[in-house]
Design a protein around this motif. Structure first.
Motif, mmCIF file in Angstrom:
data_model
loop_
_atom_site.group_PDB
_atom_site.id
_atom_site.type_symbol
_atom_site.label_atom_id
_atom_site.label_comp_id
_atom_site.label_asym_id
_atom_site.label_seq_id
_atom_site.Cartn_x
_atom_site.Cartn_y
_atom_site.Cartn_z
ATOM 1 N N HIS A 61 9.576 1.398 -2.648
ATOM 2 C CA HIS A 61 10.886 1.530 -2.461
ATOM 3 C C HIS A 61 11.440 0.151 -2.362
ATOM 4 O O HIS A 61 11.810 -0.530 -1.651
ATOM 5 N N PRO A 62 11.048 -0.672 -3.491
ATOM 6 C CA PRO A 62 11.624 -2.161 -3.757
ATOM 7 C C PRO A 62 13.057 -2.327 -3.221
ATOM 8 O O PRO A 62 13.560 -3.585 -2.727
ATOM 9 N N GLN A 63 13.848 -1.161 -3.349
ATOM 10 C CA GLN A 63 15.222 -1.559 -2.792
ATOM 11 C C GLN A 63 15.401 -1.842 -1.447
ATOM 12 O O GLN A 63 16.665 -2.187 -0.834
ATOM 13 N N LEU A 64 14.623 -1.334 -0.599
ATOM 14 C CA LEU A 64 14.487 -1.836 0.992
ATOM 15 C C LEU A 64 13.928 -3.094 1.660
ATOM 16 O O LEU A 64 14.267 -3.309 2.466
ATOM 17 N N VAL A 65 13.928 -4.167 0.419
ATOM 18 C CA VAL A 65 12.943 -5.505 0.851
ATOM 19 C C VAL A 65 13.970 -5.869 1.746
ATOM 20 O O VAL A 65 13.631 -6.718 2.763
ATOM 21 N N ASP A 66 15.229 -6.032 1.681
ATOM 22 C CA ASP A 66 16.197 -6.878 2.323
ATOM 23 C C ASP A 66 17.129 -5.918 3.075
ATOM 24 O O ASP A 66 18.140 -6.513 3.730
ATOM 25 N N VAL A 67 16.502 -4.584 3.488
ATOM 26 C CA VAL A 67 17.331 -3.977 4.337
ATOM 27 C C VAL A 67 16.861 -3.806 5.832
ATOM 28 O O VAL A 67 15.523 -3.435 5.972
ATOM 29 N N CYS A 68 17.583 -4.400 6.587
ATOM 30 C CA CYS A 68 17.275 -4.922 8.098
ATOM 31 C C CYS A 68 18.644 -4.841 8.727
ATOM 32 O O CYS A 68 19.422 -5.504 8.502
ATOM 33 N N PRO A 69 18.643 -4.150 9.821
ATOM 34 C CA PRO A 69 19.956 -4.159 10.918
ATOM 35 C C PRO A 69 19.817 -5.584 11.374
ATOM 36 O O PRO A 69 18.988 -6.316 11.568
#
Length: 128
Positions: A61-69
């Motif tokens: 799921h490369p779309q999550l690489v920069d997903v961080c709260p």
């Protein structure tokens, strides 16, 4: 066909961010990592499993690489952030098991980590 199982985005993000975001708390962590490794993990094995699972999840799921709260969010704002992340990325994501996980005996693993002299195995009675 590759085996897959759907997990809550909050479970996946708990592994990829290193922050406990799972709506099921530690149950979500145990479930996703046990599925990915193919073994029932003990607490002391979670760190190693996370280290292996994180890059695999980000590859899946490369779309999550920069997903961080962002740091410093209170509970209300963190839930709002997670709701928005679910809107963007979906509430559930399909996850594949790790291809290269080596099954580890949990007792031997504990001995390797802290030394056999610090690991105590308590046998259960036969009727337990």
């Amino acid at each position: 066909m590759t085996e897959r199982r759907a997990f809550a985005l909050s479970d996946v993000l708990s592994v990829t961010t290193g922050k406990l975001l799972s709506s099921r708390h530690m149950d979500g962590i145990y479930d996703i990592l046990s599925y990915m490794t193919g073994q029932t993990l003990f607490t002391h094995q979670l760190g190693d499993a996370c280290d292996k699972a994180k890059p695999a999840l980000l590859e899946q799921h490369p779309q999550l690489v920069d997903v961080c709260p962002p740091d410093g969010l209170d509970q209300h704002d963190l839930l709002a952030w997670l709701t928005e992340a679910e809107r963007v990325h979906g509430e559930n994501l399909d996850v594949q098991p790790l291809a290269d996980w080596q099954h580890r005996d949990p007792i031997e693993d504990a001995c390797d980590k802290v030394g056999a002299d610090k690991v105590y195995v308590v046998p259960l009675p036969p009727d337990a």
